[in-house]
Design a protein around this motif. Structure first.
Motif, PDB file in Angstrom:
ATOM      1  N   THR A 237       0.783  -1.209  -0.035  1.00 30.85           N
ATOM      2  CA  THR A 237       0.066  -0.051  -0.093  1.00 30.85           C
ATOM      3  C   THR A 237       0.930   1.174   0.275  1.00 30.85           C
ATOM      4  O   THR A 237       0.522   2.038  -0.475  1.00 30.85           O
ATOM      5  N   ALA A 238       2.024   1.308   0.715  1.00 35.67           N
ATOM      6  CA  ALA A 238       2.706   2.352   0.530  1.00 35.67           C
ATOM      7  C   ALA A 238       3.556   2.365  -0.698  1.00 35.67           C
ATOM      8  O   ALA A 238       3.587   3.664  -1.015  1.00 35.67           O
ATOM      9  N   MET A 239       3.938   1.258  -1.040  1.00 36.50           N
ATOM     10  CA  MET A 239       4.697   1.579  -2.502  1.00 36.50           C
ATOM     11  C   MET A 239       3.397   1.888  -3.588  1.00 36.50           C
ATOM     12  O   MET A 239       3.787   2.705  -4.491  1.00 36.50           O
ATOM     13  N   GLY A 240       2.331   1.639  -3.291  1.00 34.95           N
ATOM     14  CA  GLY A 240       1.175   1.791  -4.145  1.00 34.95           C
ATOM     15  C   GLY A 240       0.709   3.040  -4.190  1.00 34.95           C
ATOM     16  O   GLY A 240       0.580   4.001  -5.163  1.00 34.95           O
ATOM     17  N   ALA A 241       0.845   3.827  -2.852  1.00 29.94           N
ATOM     18  CA  ALA A 241       0.492   5.268  -2.839  1.00 29.94           C
ATOM     19  C   ALA A 241       1.476   6.085  -3.467  1.00 29.94           C
ATOM     20  O   ALA A 241       1.228   7.084  -4.030  1.00 29.94           O
ATOM     21  N   VAL A 242       2.692   5.695  -3.298  1.00 32.62           N
ATOM     22  CA  VAL A 242       4.018   6.537  -3.835  1.00 32.62           C
ATOM     23  C   VAL A 242       3.670   6.466  -5.410  1.00 32.62           C
ATOM     24  O   VAL A 242       3.605   7.499  -6.132  1.00 32.62           O
ATOM     25  N   ALA A 243       3.473   5.289  -5.944  1.00 25.84           N
ATOM     26  CA  ALA A 243       3.275   4.964  -7.379  1.00 25.84           C
ATOM     27  C   ALA A 243       2.264   5.749  -7.891  1.00 25.84           C
ATOM     28  O   ALA A 243       2.123   6.467  -8.765  1.00 25.84           O
ATOM     29  N   TYR A 244       1.081   6.063  -7.135  1.00 25.23           N
ATOM     30  CA  TYR A 244      -0.096   6.499  -7.639  1.00 25.23           C
ATOM     31  C   TYR A 244       0.007   8.090  -7.642  1.00 25.23           C
ATOM     32  O   TYR A 244      -0.184   8.942  -8.682  1.00 25.23           O
ATOM     33  N   LEU A 245       0.897   8.589  -6.609  1.00 24.56           N
ATOM     34  CA  LEU A 245       0.942  10.040  -6.742  1.00 24.56           C
ATOM     35  C   LEU A 245       1.994  10.456  -7.736  1.00 24.56           C
ATOM     36  O   LEU A 245       1.664  11.268  -8.582  1.00 24.56           O
ATOM     37  N   GLU A 246       2.978   9.457  -8.208  1.00 26.50           N
ATOM     38  CA  GLU A 246       3.765   9.698  -9.350  1.00 26.50           C
ATOM     39  C   GLU A 246       3.119   9.492 -10.789  1.00 26.50           C
ATOM     40  O   GLU A 246       3.289  10.214 -11.785  1.00 26.50           O
ATOM     41  N   ALA A 247       1.993   8.566 -10.616  1.00 25.35           N
ATOM     42  CA  ALA A 247       0.987   8.319 -11.932  1.00 25.35           C
ATOM     43  C   ALA A 247       0.280   9.433 -12.036  1.00 25.35           C
ATOM     44  O   ALA A 247      -0.058   9.922 -13.307  1.00 25.35           O
ATOM     45  N   GLU A 248      -0.385  10.184 -10.926  1.00 22.99           N
ATOM     46  CA  GLU A 248      -1.196  11.242 -11.204  1.00 22.99           C
ATOM     47  C   GLU A 248      -0.368  12.478 -11.805  1.00 22.99           C
ATOM     48  O   GLU A 248      -0.879  13.046 -12.572  1.00 22.99           O
ATOM     49  N   ARG A 249       0.886  12.737 -11.466  1.00 22.43           N
ATOM     50  CA  ARG A 249       1.591  13.612 -11.936  1.00 22.43           C
ATOM     51  C   ARG A 249       1.977  13.403 -13.241  1.00 22.43           C
ATOM     52  O   ARG A 249       1.815  13.950 -14.160  1.00 22.43           O
ATOM     53  N   LEU A 250       2.094  11.889 -13.878  1.00 20.81           N
ATOM     54  CA  LEU A 250       2.415  11.761 -15.188  1.00 20.81           C
ATOM     55  C   LEU A 250       1.312  11.888 -16.122  1.00 20.81           C
ATOM     56  O   LEU A 250       1.430  12.630 -17.009  1.00 20.81           O
ATOM     57  N   ALA A 251       0.165  11.620 -15.456  1.00 22.69           N
ATOM     58  CA  ALA A 251      -0.823  11.719 -16.378  1.00 22.69           C
ATOM     59  C   ALA A 251      -1.201  13.294 -16.835  1.00 22.69           C
ATOM     60  O   ALA A 251      -1.602  13.790 -17.738  1.00 22.69           O
ATOM     61  N   THR A 252      -1.054  14.115 -15.586  1.00 28.00           N
ATOM     62  CA  THR A 252      -1.052  15.650 -16.018  1.00 28.00           C
ATOM     63  C   THR A 252      -0.174  16.106 -16.922  1.00 28.00           C
ATOM     64  O   THR A 252      -0.725  16.843 -17.739  1.00 28.00           O
ATOM     65  N   VAL A 253       1.021  15.897 -16.768  1.00 31.54           N
ATOM     66  CA  VAL A 253       1.933  16.595 -17.752  1.00 31.54           C
ATOM     67  C   VAL A 253       1.925  15.758 -18.901  1.00 31.54           C
ATOM     68  O   VAL A 253       2.401  16.516 -20.122  1.00 31.54           O
ATOM     69  N   SER A 254       1.554  14.739 -19.193  1.00 31.44           N
ATOM     70  CA  SER A 254       1.397  13.976 -20.633  1.00 31.44           C
ATOM     71  C   SER A 254       0.412  14.629 -21.371  1.00 31.44           C
ATOM     72  O   SER A 254       0.570  14.783 -22.512  1.00 31.44           O
ATOM     73  N   GLU A 255      -0.767  15.353 -20.769  1.00 32.09           N
ATOM     74  CA  GLU A 255      -1.607  16.114 -21.546  1.00 32.09           C
ATOM     75  C   GLU A 255      -1.158  17.456 -22.006  1.00 32.09           C
ATOM     76  O   GLU A 255      -1.418  17.853 -23.000  1.00 32.09           O
ATOM     77  N   MET A 256      -0.238  17.901 -20.890  1.00 33.37           N
ATOM     78  CA  MET A 256       0.331  19.194 -21.317  1.00 33.37           C
ATOM     79  C   MET A 256       1.316  19.051 -22.785  1.00 33.37           C
ATOM     80  O   MET A 256       1.430  19.759 -23.676  1.00 33.37           O
ATOM     81  N   ILE A 257       1.965  17.974 -22.337  1.00 35.18           N
ATOM     82  CA  ILE A 257       2.951  18.097 -23.599  1.00 35.18           C
ATOM     83  C   ILE A 257       2.245  17.142 -24.745  1.00 35.18           C
ATOM     84  O   ILE A 257       2.631  17.770 -26.072  1.00 35.18           O
ATOM     85  N   ALA A 258       1.236  16.622 -24.698  1.00 31.73           N
ATOM     86  CA  ALA A 258       0.470  16.288 -25.875  1.00 31.73           C
ATOM     87  C   ALA A 258      -0.132  17.484 -26.588  1.00 31.73           C
ATOM     88  O   ALA A 258      -0.378  17.411 -27.867  1.00 31.73           O
ATOM     89  N   ALA A 259      -0.536  18.706 -25.683  1.00 30.63           N
ATOM     90  CA  ALA A 259      -1.200  19.680 -26.307  1.00 30.63           C
ATOM     91  C   ALA A 259       0.077  20.248 -27.258  1.00 30.63           C
ATOM     92  O   ALA A 259      -0.325  20.993 -28.313  1.00 30.63           O
ATOM     93  N   MET A 260       1.351  20.455 -26.687  1.00 34.37           N
ATOM     94  CA  MET A 260       2.311  20.719 -27.650  1.00 34.37           C
ATOM     95  C   MET A 260       2.623  20.209 -28.903  1.00 34.37           C
ATOM     96  O   MET A 260       2.843  20.820 -30.012  1.00 34.37           O
TER      97      MET A 260
END
Length: 501
Positions: A200-223
């Motif tokens: 769960t700890a590893m999962g929580a850290v992974a989730y927080l990183e995945a949330e970040r990834l999903a956000t920046v991937s959209e920004m770059i897709a816009a470019m």
């Protein structure tokens, strides 16, 4: 200050503690519940009542009775024998998360543990004494026995910790902090290791990183949309309302916002009637990954407030039940789902990279090269992205479909949830590098199109990117550029974009 109650911890609070080093404290009410539960265990021992894990062996040894004189030895032997994790240690961030989640679970008051043990877990957090915990060795049922045993070792003054930037013997760190090792009493060793806090700890850290990834991937897709003169009609709100998925609607809305004012994007019929799927279907694909991430967050927020050890003590000890809340299946399935969702973000990003560099798919210089033929430009960056995407496909194989019986077949079905969480994290790191490659290529394409025509948002992203990664004026070693860009994208979300959704 984050107040732990055993019931109200959120992913956002986890973020502030593990990254922001926010101090932690147990609520008065939760400590009272812990004290009542511990008194129940003391009565069980005094009365000689036979209860699993208190005065019996463990696993297949559950039928072996233990004399009252050896109850403490039982707990010590348990921790030492089960601390057989192997491999590289979890990061300090994950170690912090494990301390936090174990303390919160024990504060629910079903475990029979002394408040003193929980105080020590919280003290380690607040003093930044982080157990060194090997990543490999957990089956994800009977709890994360091996990883949590390495955590428990530090409570009794054994094992190693990360302290002031160095790996040291726990005894040395305790001595410097003026703390004494603790001696475990009845059930306390079992309560510390019978749980899902590693996955769960590893999962929580992974989730927080995945949330970040999903956000920046959209920004770059816009470019990338600008670099390829993409058609923005595909993001029209009516299209997405007609389907009805909340996350798809939200992704389309963000894409419209990122591209507002751009003179590089086009409208339907101006240059072509429709774009390829990797551009046209950004809301549908990215939105579906957001759906999966929302599911993962929901499961994590249940699990971080769950009693996951065994047995559980109810009604002041009148009811002590051996169950299976330690079984990691809910988190195992959630992690496997997240693996697939994140792998898809990398998959579609790599396809956009291909459209940016392939001269058969655009009117840009081949491979964005300054001198096509003499210089290769971004050709091998696409190779790298393809390699990472392919690696992700192997890591995305669901860990939860596997099970190997253990403890002489007493524990005959396990979740492999910790493996799922670890692989999810690896996929996220690979995916961030793929997205960084897309960013580098999108910036180069935007330069050919004219950066003065970019949208306000993407223009800022371009300027920031160029401070990190120079324009491709001639071939160079791009490895460092990819690492620099990916590390900045990871930091960007933490610093600036926590609430962008």
């Amino acid at each position: 200050m984050v107040i732990l109650t055993g019931n109200t911890l959120t992913i956002e609070a986890v973020r502030t503690v593990i990254y922001g080093k926010e101090r932690v404290e147990a609520s008065v009410e939760s400590i009272k519940a812990v004290e009542k539960s511990h008194k129940a265990v003391k009565r069980i021992v005094a009365d000689g009542k036979i209860v699993y894990g208190i005065n019996t062996g463990f696993g297949k040894f559950s039928d072996v009775m233990i004399d009252a004189d050896h109850v403490r030895d039982l707990q010590l032997n348990l921790i030492r024998s089960h601390a057989c994790g192997v491999g590289e240690p979890f990061s300090e961030v994950v170690s912090r998360a494990m301390l936090l989640l174990r303390a919160n679970a024990l504060l629910k008051g079903y475990s029979g543990i002394r408040p003193l043990i929980i105080d020590r877990l919280i003290e380690f957090l607040n003093r930044q004494i982080h157990p060194v915990i090997p990543q490999q060795g957990s089956l994800g049922a009977s709890g994360d026995l091996a990883p949590l045993s390495h955590l428990a070792l530090t409570i009794i003054g054994e094992g190693k910790v990360m302290y002031k930037g160095q790996v040291v013997d726990t005894a040395d760190a305790l001595n410097e902090e003026g703390l004494c090792p603790l001696e475990l009493e009845a059930k306390e060793g079992l309560a510390l290791i019978n749980g899902t806090q590693a996955m769960t700890a590893m999962g929580a850290v992974a989730y927080l990183e995945a949330e970040r990834l999903a956000t920046v991937s959209e920004m770059i897709a816009a470019m990338t949309m600008e670099g390829l003169n993409g058609i923005t009609d595909a993001f029209d709100e009516d299209v997405h309302l007609a389907r009805g998925y909340k996350q798809q609607i939200e992704t389309a809305s963000r894409m419209r916002a990122y591209l507002k004012g751009s003179r590089l994007t086009t409208r339907q019929g101006e240059m072509r009637v429709q774009d390829a799927y990797s551009l046209r279907c950004i809301p549908q694909v990215h939105g579906a990954s957001w759906q999966a991430l929302d599911y993962v967050k929901e499961k994590l927020e249940i699990e971080i407030n769950a009693a996951t050890d065994n047995p559980l003590i109810f009604d002041d000890g009148a009811k002590v039940i051996s169950g299976g809340n330690f079984h990691g299946q809910p988190i195992a399935l959630a992690m496997d789902f997240m693996k697939i969702a994140v792998a898809e973000l990398a998959n579609i990003s790599e396809r956009r990279i291909e459209r940016l560099v392939n001269p058969q798919l655009n009117d840009l210089p081949p491979f964005l090269s300054p001198e096509p033929g003499l210089q290769s430009g971004a050709m091998i960056m696409q190779y790298c992205a393809a390699s990472l995407v392919s690696e992700n496909k192997t890591l995305a194989h669901p860990a939860s479909v596997d099970s190997i019986p253990s403890s002489a077949n007493q524990e005959d079905h396990v979740s492999m949830g910790t493996i799922a969480a670890r692989h999810a994290y690896q996929i996220i790191q690979n995916a961030m590098k793929v997205v960084a490659i897309e960013w580098i290529c999108a910036m180069q394409a935007a330069e050919y199109r004219g950066t003065e025509k970019m949208a306000g948002f993407t223009s800022k992203l371009y300027k920031t990117g160029r401070e990190l990664v120079p324009s491709i004026e001639k071939d160079r070693v791009f490895s460092g550029d990819i690492e620099t860009a990916s590390q900045w994208l990871r930091k960007m979300q933490n610093d600036h974009l926590t609430n962008i959704r």
